[in-house]
Design an enzyme around this catalytic site. Structure first.
Site, mmCIF file in Angstrom:
data_model
loop_
_atom_site.group_PDB
_atom_site.id
_atom_site.type_symbol
_atom_site.label_atom_id
_atom_site.label_comp_id
_atom_site.label_asym_id
_atom_site.label_seq_id
_atom_site.Cartn_x
_atom_site.Cartn_y
_atom_site.Cartn_z
ATOM 1 C CE1 TYR A 48 -3.566 -2.938 0.311
ATOM 2 C CE2 TYR A 48 -3.672 -1.887 2.736
ATOM 3 C CZ TYR A 48 -3.658 -3.334 1.758
ATOM 4 O OH TYR A 48 -5.095 -3.798 1.583
ATOM 5 C CG HIS A 106 -1.340 -8.682 0.486
ATOM 6 N ND1 HIS A 106 -0.777 -7.148 0.373
ATOM 7 C CD2 HIS A 106 -2.692 -8.366 0.075
ATOM 8 C CE1 HIS A 106 -1.368 -6.394 0.388
ATOM 9 N NE2 HIS A 106 -2.995 -7.230 0.050
#
Length: 277
Positions: A48, A106
């Protein structure tokens, strides 16, 4: 804030703040305001590129770090043992913390050595750099292998889950193994307001469509949700979901909606067949 407690004593607030795709000051302000409103579950990831903003907000907040659940994740191309360790170290530096509460893979890797990645994930937990470990975007077959063949003590799985996408098989499995299921994109990327049934239920309850969609998730045992909300107004709306009381008719209407609208499936995503409804 209502909590989920997993098999290994992870205490996870059911409603958290998702931070993707916020960056820089926007992200820091959002985390600060969320903490002021009472949020105690913040979700970020190395990919992110906002961990430094999250860390700055946590450091500047009067809320004790011990009272905040913090999740971060390692990207799918960093799953070799040395790379995983380096990724977590960078995350900890950016987050200004000596550990995270939940560290997750992830996405599944490509042509990766799953046993070595899981071994490293477990080792990072044992070393105290992550209090708990989990995985995101794992289809059911891969989750089964990770838990049953490799013996990974996972606390949570994070997947896309909302009123338009079912995750019954994954959720059943998570519950059977004492894990939490964390729903990302729980508002179906703002498509909730386009669903007539959700609008009708919201009107009956004098609530927002987002609150109906979130409460449907939060009413389910072992389910948490992490909607992204950059503004104080939207953070308040999402918190208001906790006050909504859905009835059996509401749930039946939502349950009857098609549950096949997957909105997050990048080119590196796994085959989803094992967990689709």
């Amino acid at each position: 804030m209502q909590n989920i407690v997993t098999h290994d004593r992870l205490v996870l607030p059911r409603l958290g703040l998702g931070t993707w795709p916020m960056l820089g000051e926007e992200c820091a302000r959002a985390v600060q305001s969320a903490l002021e409103l009472g949020y105690r579950h913040i979700d970020t990831a190395a990919a992110y590129e906002n961990e430094a903003a999250v860390g700055r907000a946590l450091e500047q907040s009067p809320v004790s770090r011990e009272d905040v659940h913090l999740t971060t994740k390692v990207w799918w191309d960093q799953l070799q043992p040395a790379a995983m360790r380096a990724s977590l170290e960078r995350s900890l530096d950016a987050l200004r913390s000596d550990r995270v509460d939940l560290f997750m893979i992830h996405w599944p890797g490509r042509d990766w050595d799953l046993p070595r990645s899981i071994e490293t994930l477990v080792a990072l937990r044992e070393e105290g750099k992550a209090r708990h470990i989990g995985v995101a975007n794992f289809p059911l077959a891969l989750l089964r292998r990770t838990v049953e063949e490799l013996g990974a003590p996972l606390s949570a799985i994070q997947v896309e889950y909302h009123v338009l996408l079912g995750q019954r098989q994954l959720l059943d499995y998570a519950r059977q193994h004492g894990m939490a299921l964390i729903a990302y994109s729980p508002l179906a990327r703002n498509r909730i307001a386009e669903v007539a049934e959700i609008r009708d239920i919201a009107a009956r309850h004098r609530a927002q469509p987002a609150q109906i969609a979130l409460k449907w998730l939060l009413d389910q045992p072992a389910v948490a949700a992490i909607p992204k909300a950059g503004s104080v107004a939207n953070q308040r709306i999402n918190l208001g979901a906790l006050e909504v009381m859905l009835d059996d008719e509401d749930r039946a209407l939502i349950d009857a909606l098609p549950k096949n609208q997957r909105l997050v499936s990048p080119d590196f995503a796994p085959a989803w067949d094992a967990c689709d409804e």
